[in-house]
Structure formats: C-alpha cells, structure tokens
Design a protein around this motif. Sequence first.
Motif, PDB file in Angstrom:
ATOM      1  N   PHE A  60       0.577  -0.914  -0.021  1.00  0.00           N
ATOM      2  CA  PHE A  60       0.865   0.356  -0.470  1.00  0.00           C
ATOM      3  C   PHE A  60       1.346   1.530  -0.336  1.00  0.00           C
ATOM      4  CE2 PHE A  60      -3.002  -2.886   2.014  1.00  0.00           C
ATOM      5  CZ  PHE A  60      -3.010  -3.253   1.216  1.00  0.00           C
ATOM      6  N   GLU A  61       2.100   1.478   0.252  1.00  0.00           N
ATOM      7  CA  GLU A  61       2.984   2.094   0.230  1.00  0.00           C
ATOM      8  C   GLU A  61       2.942   2.830  -1.801  1.00  0.00           C
ATOM      9  OE1 GLU A  61       7.043   1.159   1.189  1.00  0.00           O
ATOM     10  OE2 GLU A  61       5.525   0.100   3.038  1.00  0.00           O
ATOM     11  N   GLU A  62       2.815   2.704  -2.410  1.00  0.00           N
ATOM     12  CA  GLU A  62       3.334   3.029  -3.628  1.00  0.00           C
ATOM     13  C   GLU A  62       2.253   2.214  -4.711  1.00  0.00           C
ATOM     14  OE1 GLU A  62       7.460   1.927  -5.571  1.00  0.00           O
ATOM     15  OE2 GLU A  62       7.467   2.954  -3.775  1.00  0.00           O
ATOM     16  N   PRO A  63       2.294   2.827  -5.940  1.00  0.00           N
ATOM     17  CA  PRO A  63       1.906   1.832  -6.744  1.00  0.00           C
ATOM     18  C   PRO A  63       2.609   1.051  -7.295  1.00  0.00           C
ATOM     19  CG  PRO A  63       1.068   4.344  -7.829  1.00  0.00           C
ATOM     20  CD  PRO A  63       1.887   4.098  -6.057  1.00  0.00           C
ATOM     21  N   GLY A  64       2.322  -0.436  -7.835  1.00  0.00           N
ATOM     22  CA  GLY A  64       3.366  -1.208  -8.141  1.00  0.00           C
ATOM     23  C   GLY A  64       3.784  -2.684  -7.482  1.00  0.00           C
ATOM     24  N   ASP A  65       4.816  -3.550  -7.738  1.00  0.00           N
ATOM     25  CA  ASP A  65       5.001  -4.250  -7.328  1.00  0.00           C
ATOM     26  C   ASP A  65       6.280  -4.099  -6.650  1.00  0.00           C
ATOM     27  OD1 ASP A  65       2.744  -5.738  -7.861  1.00  0.00           O
ATOM     28  OD2 ASP A  65       3.634  -6.685  -9.086  1.00  0.00           O
ATOM     29  N   GLU A  66       7.022  -2.815  -6.437  1.00  0.00           N
ATOM     30  CA  GLU A  66       8.331  -2.449  -6.465  1.00  0.00           C
ATOM     31  C   GLU A  66       8.601  -2.425  -4.950  1.00  0.00           C
ATOM     32  OE1 GLU A  66      11.598  -2.573  -7.553  1.00  0.00           O
ATOM     33  OE2 GLU A  66      10.235  -3.576  -9.525  1.00  0.00           O
ATOM     34  N   ASP A  67       7.478  -1.787  -3.892  1.00  0.00           N
ATOM     35  CA  ASP A  67       7.533  -1.835  -2.381  1.00  0.00           C
ATOM     36  C   ASP A  67       7.634  -3.424  -1.821  1.00  0.00           C
ATOM     37  OD1 ASP A  67       4.942  -2.185  -3.895  1.00  0.00           O
ATOM     38  OD2 ASP A  67       4.435  -1.035  -2.643  1.00  0.00           O
ATOM     39  N   VAL A  68       7.303  -4.140  -2.797  1.00  0.00           N
ATOM     40  CA  VAL A  68       7.062  -5.273  -2.058  1.00  0.00           C
ATOM     41  C   VAL A  68       7.912  -6.436  -2.492  1.00  0.00           C
ATOM     42  CG1 VAL A  68       5.312  -8.062  -2.367  1.00  0.00           C
ATOM     43  CG2 VAL A  68       3.888  -5.974  -2.358  1.00  0.00           C
ATOM     44  N   PHE A  69       8.661  -5.862  -3.269  1.00  0.00           N
ATOM     45  CA  PHE A  69      10.115  -6.534  -3.855  1.00  0.00           C
ATOM     46  C   PHE A  69      11.333  -6.456  -2.593  1.00  0.00           C
ATOM     47  CE2 PHE A  69      13.703  -6.032  -5.738  1.00  0.00           C
ATOM     48  CZ  PHE A  69      14.436  -7.322  -6.221  1.00  0.00           C
ATOM     49  N   ARG A  70      11.379  -4.887  -2.378  1.00  0.00           N
ATOM     50  CA  ARG A  70      11.785  -4.234  -1.525  1.00  0.00           C
ATOM     51  C   ARG A  70      11.760  -4.600  -0.271  1.00  0.00           C
ATOM     52  NH1 ARG A  70      10.837   0.600  -3.990  1.00  0.00           N
ATOM     53  NH2 ARG A  70       9.818   1.006  -3.136  1.00  0.00           N
ATOM     54  N   LYS A  71      10.878  -5.631   0.387  1.00  0.00           N
ATOM     55  CA  LYS A  71       9.987  -5.397   1.306  1.00  0.00           C
ATOM     56  C   LYS A  71      11.194  -6.636   1.339  1.00  0.00           C
ATOM     57  CE  LYS A  71       8.079  -6.063   5.340  1.00  0.00           C
ATOM     58  NZ  LYS A  71       8.401  -6.503   6.019  1.00  0.00           N
ATOM     59  N   ILE A  72      10.752  -8.202   1.111  1.00  0.00           N
ATOM     60  CA  ILE A  72      11.218  -9.132   0.806  1.00  0.00           C
ATOM     61  C   ILE A  72      12.722  -9.291   0.437  1.00  0.00           C
ATOM     62  CG2 ILE A  72      11.392 -10.899   0.077  1.00  0.00           C
ATOM     63  CD1 ILE A  72       8.921 -10.820   0.461  1.00  0.00           C
ATOM     64  N   ARG A  73      13.206  -8.005  -0.134  1.00  0.00           N
ATOM     65  CA  ARG A  73      14.826  -7.751  -0.631  1.00  0.00           C
ATOM     66  C   ARG A  73      15.257  -7.332   1.102  1.00  0.00           C
ATOM     67  NH1 ARG A  73      17.527 -10.481  -3.788  1.00  0.00           N
ATOM     68  NH2 ARG A  73      18.439 -11.193  -1.534  1.00  0.00           N
ATOM     69  N   GLY A  74      14.450  -6.632   1.255  1.00  0.00           N
ATOM     70  CA  GLY A  74      15.964  -6.054   2.344  1.00  0.00           C
ATOM     71  C   GLY A  74      15.374  -7.176   3.560  1.00  0.00           C
ATOM     72  N   ASP A  75      14.837  -7.452   3.303  1.00  0.00           N
ATOM     73  CA  ASP A  75      14.605  -8.658   4.880  1.00  0.00           C
ATOM     74  C   ASP A  75      15.548  -9.744   4.609  1.00  0.00           C
ATOM     75  OD1 ASP A  75      12.612  -7.833   5.663  1.00  0.00           O
ATOM     76  OD2 ASP A  75      10.848  -7.719   5.717  1.00  0.00           O
ATOM     77  N   PHE A  76      15.736 -10.068   3.346  1.00  0.00           N
ATOM     78  CA  PHE A  76      16.474 -11.081   3.192  1.00  0.00           C
ATOM     79  C   PHE A  76      17.889 -10.912   2.987  1.00  0.00           C
ATOM     80  CE2 PHE A  76      13.762 -13.575  -0.012  1.00  0.00           C
ATOM     81  CZ  PHE A  76      12.958 -14.004   0.583  1.00  0.00           C
TER      82      PHE A  76
END
Length: 106
Positions: A60-76
Amino acid sequence: MSTFDKREDGFEGKFAHDEELRFKATARRNKLLGLWAAEKLGLEGEAAEGYAKEVVRSDFEEPGDEDVFRKIRGDFDAKNIEQSDHQIRRTMDELMHTAVDQIQND
C-alpha cells in the motif's frame, strides 16, 4: 437508454469487476509471497502469518510491485538469505498465477 449507453455501462461494469479481481489477486499473491519468504526466513506459525500480513501492508506504500519486492529483498539481505532478484521476481510471478487461479475457483 440507447444501445450505446448500454454498451458503455457494460464496459464500465466489466472494468470495475476486473479491477476488483486484480486487487484481490494481488493481495492474495502478496500473502502467499509473504508465507514463502517467511519460510525462507525461518518463521513458522503465527510469526509467519504476521510476516505475510506485513508483506501485504507493504504493497500500500506505492503503486506497483516494487514496494513488495524491496520489503522481501531487504529482509532477505538483513538475514543473509541467498535469493537472487530474479528468483524473488519469478516467485512473485508464479504466485500471481496461483492467486488468480485460487480467486477464480473460490
């Protein structure tokens, strides 16, 4: 009401329906993605469910999938989990197909 008006109403209705399905499929994909990532992070049970909810909320932070990708990438990255960007994005795509199938079969 003219034939043109009826067709316009039909197109508007279909658009609204398609957007609702897209929203539901994306939310479900994000939950499935969160559960997948939680497993990689060693989370189980309520912790895994809580993490999946965090992933859904991150969209819900921004349109598109990049916010979800960044969350997963950052946590990994924070936990030194080895998954390439390609692997994460491929899993996102695969889980979107799964989510669409699940929604259509509900």
